[in-house]
Design a protein around this motif. Sequence first.
Motif, PDB file in Angstrom:
ATOM      1  N   PRO A   1       0.790  -1.328   0.128  1.00  0.00           N
ATOM      2  CA  PRO A   1      -0.080   0.080   0.070  1.00  0.00           C
ATOM      3  C   PRO A   1       0.686   1.361  -0.037  1.00  0.00           C
ATOM      4  O   PRO A   1       1.608   1.428   0.837  1.00  0.00           O
ATOM      5  N   ILE A   2       0.609   1.951  -0.926  1.00  0.00           N
ATOM      6  CA  ILE A   2       1.228   3.437  -1.172  1.00  0.00           C
ATOM      7  C   ILE A   2       0.249   4.526  -0.765  1.00  0.00           C
ATOM      8  O   ILE A   2      -0.994   4.721  -1.365  1.00  0.00           O
ATOM      9  N   VAL A   3       0.485   5.259   0.164  1.00  0.00           N
ATOM     10  CA  VAL A   3      -0.500   6.458   0.692  1.00  0.00           C
ATOM     11  C   VAL A   3      -0.179   7.746  -0.134  1.00  0.00           C
ATOM     12  O   VAL A   3       1.236   8.141  -0.153  1.00  0.00           O
ATOM     13  N   LEU A   4      -1.200   8.503  -1.010  1.00  0.00           N
ATOM     14  CA  LEU A   4      -0.889   9.310  -1.831  1.00  0.00           C
ATOM     15  C   LEU A   4      -0.855  10.759  -1.028  1.00  0.00           C
ATOM     16  O   LEU A   4      -0.646  10.754   0.486  1.00  0.00           O
ATOM     17  N   ILE A   5      -0.641  11.873  -1.437  1.00  0.00           N
ATOM     18  CA  ILE A   5      -0.385  13.014  -0.814  1.00  0.00           C
ATOM     19  C   ILE A   5      -1.813  13.410  -0.105  1.00  0.00           C
ATOM     20  O   ILE A   5      -2.728  13.770  -0.652  1.00  0.00           O
ATOM     21  N   PRO A   6      -1.881  13.409   1.343  1.00  0.00           N
ATOM     22  CA  PRO A   6      -3.068  13.570   1.933  1.00  0.00           C
ATOM     23  C   PRO A   6      -3.689  15.012   1.950  1.00  0.00           C
ATOM     24  O   PRO A   6      -2.818  16.158   1.634  1.00  0.00           O
TER      25      PRO A   6
ATOM     26  N   PRO B   1       3.445  19.846  10.195  1.00  0.00           N
ATOM     27  CA  PRO B   1       4.959  19.543  10.003  1.00  0.00           C
ATOM     28  C   PRO B   1       5.178  18.613   9.017  1.00  0.00           C
ATOM     29  O   PRO B   1       4.170  17.431   9.147  1.00  0.00           O
ATOM     30  N   ILE B   2       6.336  18.429   8.283  1.00  0.00           N
ATOM     31  CA  ILE B   2       6.511  17.294   7.375  1.00  0.00           C
ATOM     32  C   ILE B   2       6.720  16.086   7.955  1.00  0.00           C
ATOM     33  O   ILE B   2       6.204  15.069   7.316  1.00  0.00           O
ATOM     34  N   GLU B   3       7.080  16.039   9.249  1.00  0.00           N
ATOM     35  CA  GLU B   3       7.173  15.029   9.854  1.00  0.00           C
ATOM     36  C   GLU B   3       5.856  14.219  10.356  1.00  0.00           C
ATOM     37  O   GLU B   3       5.464  12.938  10.166  1.00  0.00           O
ATOM     38  N   VAL B   4       4.793  15.127  10.574  1.00  0.00           N
ATOM     39  CA  VAL B   4       3.574  14.587  10.624  1.00  0.00           C
ATOM     40  C   VAL B   4       2.987  14.028   9.366  1.00  0.00           C
ATOM     41  O   VAL B   4       2.109  12.978   9.351  1.00  0.00           O
ATOM     42  N   THR B   5       3.003  14.598   8.318  1.00  0.00           N
ATOM     43  CA  THR B   5       2.673  13.940   7.092  1.00  0.00           C
ATOM     44  C   THR B   5       3.157  12.844   6.853  1.00  0.00           C
ATOM     45  O   THR B   5       2.545  11.909   6.439  1.00  0.00           O
ATOM     46  N   ARG B   6       4.318  12.656   6.922  1.00  0.00           N
ATOM     47  CA  ARG B   6       5.219  11.445   6.727  1.00  0.00           C
ATOM     48  C   ARG B   6       4.592  10.351   7.754  1.00  0.00           C
ATOM     49  O   ARG B   6       4.492   9.232   7.405  1.00  0.00           O
ATOM     50  N   THR B   7       4.229  10.740   8.862  1.00  0.00           N
ATOM     51  CA  THR B   7       3.708   9.594  10.098  1.00  0.00           C
ATOM     52  C   THR B   7       2.456   9.429   9.604  1.00  0.00           C
ATOM     53  O   THR B   7       1.841   8.322   9.595  1.00  0.00           O
ATOM     54  N   ILE B   8       1.613  10.280   9.144  1.00  0.00           N
ATOM     55  CA  ILE B   8       0.045   9.942   8.538  1.00  0.00           C
ATOM     56  C   ILE B   8       0.274   8.995   7.299  1.00  0.00           C
ATOM     57  O   ILE B   8      -0.513   8.034   7.561  1.00  0.00           O
ATOM     58  N   ARG B   9       1.172   9.183   6.491  1.00  0.00           N
ATOM     59  CA  ARG B   9       1.328   8.131   5.507  1.00  0.00           C
ATOM     60  C   ARG B   9       1.767   6.945   5.894  1.00  0.00           C
ATOM     61  O   ARG B   9       1.160   5.811   5.531  1.00  0.00           O
ATOM     62  N   GLU B  10       2.709   6.786   6.735  1.00  0.00           N
ATOM     63  CA  GLU B  10       3.026   5.446   7.434  1.00  0.00           C
ATOM     64  C   GLU B  10       1.956   4.964   8.199  1.00  0.00           C
ATOM     65  O   GLU B  10       1.669   3.363   7.959  1.00  0.00           O
ATOM     66  N   GLY B  11       1.474   5.485   8.748  1.00  0.00           N
ATOM     67  CA  GLY B  11       0.336   5.174   9.636  1.00  0.00           C
ATOM     68  C   GLY B  11      -1.039   4.524   8.723  1.00  0.00           C
ATOM     69  O   GLY B  11      -1.501   3.419   9.094  1.00  0.00           O
ATOM     70  N   ALA B  12      -1.135   5.305   7.858  1.00  0.00           N
ATOM     71  CA  ALA B  12      -2.525   4.844   6.940  1.00  0.00           C
ATOM     72  C   ALA B  12      -2.086   3.538   6.056  1.00  0.00           C
ATOM     73  O   ALA B  12      -2.788   2.427   5.828  1.00  0.00           O
ATOM     74  N   SER B  13      -0.785   3.673   5.707  1.00  0.00           N
ATOM     75  CA  SER B  13      -0.328   2.235   5.224  1.00  0.00           C
ATOM     76  C   SER B  13      -0.473   1.070   6.017  1.00  0.00           C
ATOM     77  O   SER B  13      -0.608  -0.101   5.434  1.00  0.00           O
ATOM     78  N   TRP B  14       0.012   1.019   7.319  1.00  0.00           N
ATOM     79  CA  TRP B  14       0.290  -0.032   8.173  1.00  0.00           C
ATOM     80  C   TRP B  14      -1.333  -0.401   8.591  1.00  0.00           C
ATOM     81  O   TRP B  14      -1.493  -1.635   8.688  1.00  0.00           O
ATOM     82  N   LEU B  15      -2.362   0.616   8.522  1.00  0.00           N
ATOM     83  CA  LEU B  15      -3.740   0.138   8.892  1.00  0.00           C
ATOM     84  C   LEU B  15      -4.249  -0.633   7.614  1.00  0.00           C
ATOM     85  O   LEU B  15      -4.908  -1.677   7.925  1.00  0.00           O
ATOM     86  N   PHE B  16      -3.902  -0.080   6.561  1.00  0.00           N
ATOM     87  CA  PHE B  16      -4.161  -0.955   5.167  1.00  0.00           C
ATOM     88  C   PHE B  16      -3.886  -2.210   5.276  1.00  0.00           C
ATOM     89  O   PHE B  16      -4.516  -3.475   5.044  1.00  0.00           O
ATOM     90  N   ARG B  17      -2.521  -2.568   5.685  1.00  0.00           N
ATOM     91  CA  ARG B  17      -2.081  -4.075   5.756  1.00  0.00           C
ATOM     92  C   ARG B  17      -2.952  -4.598   6.978  1.00  0.00           C
ATOM     93  O   ARG B  17      -3.191  -5.750   6.860  1.00  0.00           O
TER      94      ARG B  17
END
Length: 572
Positions: A149-154, A189-205
Amino acid sequence: MLNLILSLLSRYTQTHQPILNLSLKEHLAASVDIVFPVIHAQFGEDGGIQELLEKYNIHFVGTGSSQCRRAFDKVAKSQTIPILQVKPVRAGSSIGVTVAYGVADALKKAKDIKLEGIDEQVIVEMFLEGGSEFTAIILDVGSGTDCQPIVLIPYEVELHSNDDDAIFNYRRKYLPTRKVAYHTPPRFPIEVTRTIREGASWLFRQLGLRDFARIDGWFLPSSTNSFFGTTDGKFGRSDMGTILFININLISGIEQTSFLFQQASKVGFSHSNILRSIVHHACSRFPNLESYVDISSHLPRRSNSKLRTEDSDQNKGIRKVFVIFGGNSSERQVSVISGTNVWLNLQGFDDLEVIPCLLAPQMAGLLMLDHGQFGHCQEVLDACTEATDPSRASLTSQLRKQVMGDLMEGLEKHRWFNGFDITDEKPVKFSLHDWIKHAKEVQATVFLTGPGILASKICMDKVATSLAVSHAHGPIEMPNPPPEKLIFEPFIKMDEIIVSSKSADGLLWEGESRWVEIKVGVVGKRGCMQSLCLSITVKEGGDILSLEEKFQGGTCINLTPPPPSIVRNVSC
């Protein structure tokens, strides 16, 4: 050729149990390679239609039935938290979601949800204040059953509202409004956006989702997250604040301007390309469909520049078409919807290069848009403003490259993927005079619907129209702010056409006035016009069509042609 059926509607009994008759089951099993379910909420995202398709061994796009049930049931993902927000357990599009003030108010609103038939189960949870809502599309680019799973730009959702019920509700999601603004990338903050993408990808799995999904959530800065001070886990609390994932959408909206298409366009996918990718990825799970996905599909040609005027072998035989819409009248939103529809449909022709153009008096000119700038009128203007802001443009470009790189790691392994077909171009601003000059230079055809100058003036002026046809016009919805001149006319009370199982054709005429509203389009040249088939609209209620019934697909029924029981002797 791949036989694809879109699962749009289902019939329900009085107990809301879906019916799929034997002939349809046999047809799907014998004639359809794969089903793309696009039914929302109950029977669509709760595993209902998926379980039925699995029972008859019919291939389909998206997540399996058991995973749908677990992901869609909001109770399974909630905590015991203070009572401030009431919403149905198994509904979508924020239908029925409301703010409650105290226990008594929460109980009353929970009862209202049940009485309105939205859902039999209701969840009560804390209303998050001081945070920012976000939504993210997830695209699976893995091979076969391998999930990648790849999370697009939120997108960040910003509400501009002084209402007590400040929720991103159904009206604010789908209808024209100035009370909502979208920011992509989010202003986090860019770190928050990165964590959102990582978290959404983890949830998908973790939830066992497939093909694509949308996950919504909240970011609460550290100054507002004291209640969640004990939150554990990599994707919860951080020094900068708390990230909460609150809603899983198994079937993201697929309207022209839905989040799926908006976020996909930011990373190089056109409407057709993202849908094709989702379908082909689903097909790759089934051995008997592998021969279809191995065949590369043709992608529409895209222009690399709106301002390209030179001739080349590639451009020969290609005609530029400028679709102009927008303006500053109360009808500008209707124009944007219509213009977007024309633009997207004309893109299917290889001999046309279609460029959308927004007439924007607010920005003192006209904007030639990129594929990534579309939506409701204010959304388009906001997107253009952000796209031309240097700091925002730099961040968007950085995230775009990162996400596209992540996508390509998986997509390049698929023979059916022909690449991205949307370039990263900023909107180009013209004065109206310069835009007309440019259109002449490139010999563009301007798509501007409507008759000539004189006929347009007559049709826009309701008094002139009445005099021209010697008949008074019906009620006209007032714009805001109101015009300087008004006319007052008799109100025609129309009968109601209602859906009923008591009639052979499913419709009943109620009332005695014998008036019903009809609409008919005409096409052709001056002196040689032809009428299209007429339509009637079955309203939800009231004397005048509501905002939802006018602009939101699926909220009313348009019958074309109307059945003989309503209008006789109709020929199309």
